[in-house]
Design an enzyme around this catalytic site. Structure first.
Site, PDB file in Angstrom:
ATOM      1  N   ASP A  14      29.350  -9.888  95.701  1.00 37.33           N
ATOM      2  CA  ASP A  14      29.118 -11.287  95.362  1.00 37.33           C
ATOM      3  C   ASP A  14      28.495 -11.927  96.600  1.00 37.33           C
ATOM      4  O   ASP A  14      28.455 -11.321  97.675  1.00 37.33           O
ATOM      5  CB  ASP A  14      30.446 -11.940  94.982  1.00 37.33           C
TER       6      ASP A  14
ATOM      7  N   ASP B  48      28.680 -15.929  97.552  1.00 40.20           N
ATOM      8  CA  ASP B  48      29.493 -17.001  98.144  1.00 40.20           C
ATOM      9  C   ASP B  48      30.903 -16.523  98.440  1.00 40.20           C
ATOM     10  O   ASP B  48      31.589 -15.977  97.575  1.00 40.20           O
ATOM     11  CB  ASP B  48      29.541 -18.204  97.196  1.00 40.20           C
TER      12      ASP B  48
END
Length: 592
Positions: A145, A147
């Site tokens: 991922d 963030d």
């Protein structure tokens, strides 16, 4: 859960999740048995003979007339009642109150003798912790991922989100101007809390769906325990399955699992606090939706992205470590991919800041605006290709090419086009639901949870105050369990005092983490609902992906075998290790 990568030797004596002192293995040693008599068997017979003689001299039935199981429960020296002690027992003529306090002081001395110097720096905040056995040797493909996984953000971002959403409420939703007086409170909320929309309650729930009393807040003020129990029909139990869906987004109860949700919880509590203090009636559902929409606007309208892009040095942390992890994996011939909900322009600028202008060369696949978690469950959205400027292309996607950028799509097409299936894939993310749950449960990928809160919590666990407080709490709990057999008036008063002390210690240890809600991993004793999900949805977890730099690429993570309740029935003072000055206890003969 189990810790890997301890900083100190002898970690087998400690429970890896940092929940407190736990002797995981008991050692039956000759020095202990010789101190007690000729041997464990003889010590048991002598003790039993003395008790039998005392019963007969008092005109009572000898213990042998009591059925075996009941007799074990009734014996002060049994595993149920507690160990024999060098202190006088009530049967020796001493009053029960004196006996209980003697056991108390004996145990307190033992606890402080038990903790050797330096033991309070045992857990390593940079370690990786394993819920499930996993060998990196088997992992060929690493997914990430963006963030709070590749990009770690400063807490200053939370203040900006809070202030902007607060102003949206005032300017667009016409909420009272008085809300301007509220600022973001960094230490108020923790991740993993539940919010009951109809009751305006923000609370911490354990793995068994019980509210931890003392952690239910309406606005910025705690709700009395009695009121919480009354609100839920005379119980602390919350029927989550009736109120919330798999992803924690039910109609009645919402779970805040995102790190970005910290300013949302604080704003929600601040607005409710203002309305209550000013006697303003409000509809709970409308208020929750307004605040949720205001927070969503900060993200969807790109405000947060602009702040970060404008001052990356201020908001993005540890970019050099992200580069080191990715570069190392590529040099070891691992394949890398990125799946994020963030837009390409934002990710591109952030990755250039952390990794360099050629960051895309490190990845075999980059997917932006993926719309997780529906990316993992919905087959309908096809992939779309973006050009180098981020503009959408219209051609049909029949293959996923290295160096190209794709938008939306779904995991089913991803698996079909790449063939990346099963345990050879390890994906890292910070959101247990949106990033990890479906990958582990539906698709068999290995998963790694990024939990930034782990580092500060371990530093607290490593303090002398926490270690001594929790160790004594566990010992006192063991005394309470075994000494509750004494039910005369004086004994009940002693036990009541012990219960009050235990509650004070529990509150103290809770407040070390967060005065309102405590640790994100535990209630007073049980794992939190967040911990339950962490264990279920992640093979390993760590504070940041930089923790990978501390391990060889072929390292195997082995979860520690932490005892189940029926596997470790004895409390700390019932265990014996000669090297730790614990008195010999006859129950040790049953421990292997």
């Amino acid at each position: 859960m189990a810790a890997v990568g301890f900083k100190a030797a002898g970690s087998g004596l400690w429970k890896g999740n940092g929940a407190g002192l736990q002797l995981a293995a008991a050692v039956f040693c000759q020095s202990c048995s010789s101190a007690a008599g000729s041997g464990p068997g003889e010590g048991r017979r002598a003790s039993w003979g003395q008790q039998r003689a005392q019963h007969q001299s008092a005109g009572q039935s000898p213990p042998s007339s009591v059925p075996g199981r009941a007799r074990r429960a009734a014996e002060p020296g049994s595993a149920a009642a507690g160990p024999l002690s060098s202190q006088p027992s009530p049967a020796d003529g001493a009053d029960t109150k004196s006996y209980l306090w003697a056991r108390y002081h004996e145990m307190k001395k033992l606890v402080y003798d038990l903790l050797p110097p330096g033991v309070c720096n045992l857990l390593n905040p940079a370690a990786i912790y394993a819920n499930n056995e996993i060998s990196l040797r088997d992992v060929e493909i690493y997914g990430f991922d963006y963030d709070y996984t590749l990009a770690q953000y400063s807490n200053l971002l939370h203040s900006m989100i809070f202030n902007t959403a607060r102003d949206i409420l005032i300017e667009q939703y016409k909420y009272p101007e008085g809300l301007k007086k509220y600022d973001y409170l960094p230490g108020f909320a923790i991740r993993g809390l539940h919010y009951d929309v109809q009751k305006s309650l923000l609370m911490k729930i354990d793995a068994f769906h019980y509210v931890q009393l003392g952690t239910a807040y309406r606005g910025l003020k705690p709700v009395p325990d009695e009121e919480v129990i009354e609100l839920y029909g005379g119980t602390q139990h919350i029927p989550l399955y009736q109120m919330s869906d798999f992803y924690g987004k039910g109609p009645s109860i919402k779970q805040f699992m995102d790190i970005f949700s910290l300013p949302e919880m604080t704003l929600l509590s601040s607005v409710i606090d203002y309305f209550i203090n000013h006697g303003i009636e409000f509809d709970q559902v409308h208020l929750y939706k307004d605040i949720s929409d205001a927070i969503k606007d900060v993200h969807v309208k790109g405000m947060m992205y602009k702040w970060i892009e404008k001052d990356m040095e201020k908001y993005i942390l540890h970019g050099d470590e992200t580069y080191a992890v990715l570069n190392r994996l590529v040099n070891l011939d691992k394949k890398l991919f990125l799946i994020t909900n963030s837009p390409f322009s934002f990710v591109d600028k952030g990755m250039k800041h952390m990794v360099g202008k050629n960051w895309r060369d490190l990845f075999d696949m980059v997917i932006v605006q993926a719309d997780k978690p529906t990316f993992f469950t919905d087959r309908r959205k096809p992939f779309r290709k973006l050009d180098d400027k981020g503009s959408l292309q219209w051609d049909k996607i029949n293959k996923l090419e290295k160096g190209k950028i794709y938008k939306q799509g779904n995991l089913f097409d991803f698996l079909r086009l790449t063939g990346w299936r099963g345990s050879k894939v390890l994906y890292f993310g910070d959101h247990l639901y949106s990033d990890l749950a479906d990958l582990m449960l539906r698709h068999g990928w290995r998963t790694g949870a990024i939990v930034p809160e782990l580092e500060p919590e371990i530093r607290i666990i490593n303090t002398e105050q926490y270690m001594h407080s929790l160790t004594w709490q566990q010992a006192l709990t063991g005394l309470l369990e075994r000494m509750q057999m004494y039910q005369d008036a004086e004994s009940k008063q002693v036990l009541l005092e012990w219960m009050q002390e235990r509650q004070e210690i529990r509150s103290l240890t809770k407040n070390l983490f967060n005065p309102q809600f405590g640790s994100i991993f535990r209630t007073f004793h049980n794992p939190t609902y967040f911990s339950r999900r962490l264990i279920r949805f992640s093979d390993i977890y760590m504070a940041s992906i930089s923790c990978l730099l501390n391990y060889d690429v072929n390292f195997t993570f082995f979860p520690r075998r932490t005892p189940l309740q029926h596997e470790a029935p004895l409390w700390m003072d019932q265990l014996c290790t000669g090297c730790m000055k614990t008195p010999f206890l006859e129950e040790m003969v049953h421990i292997r």
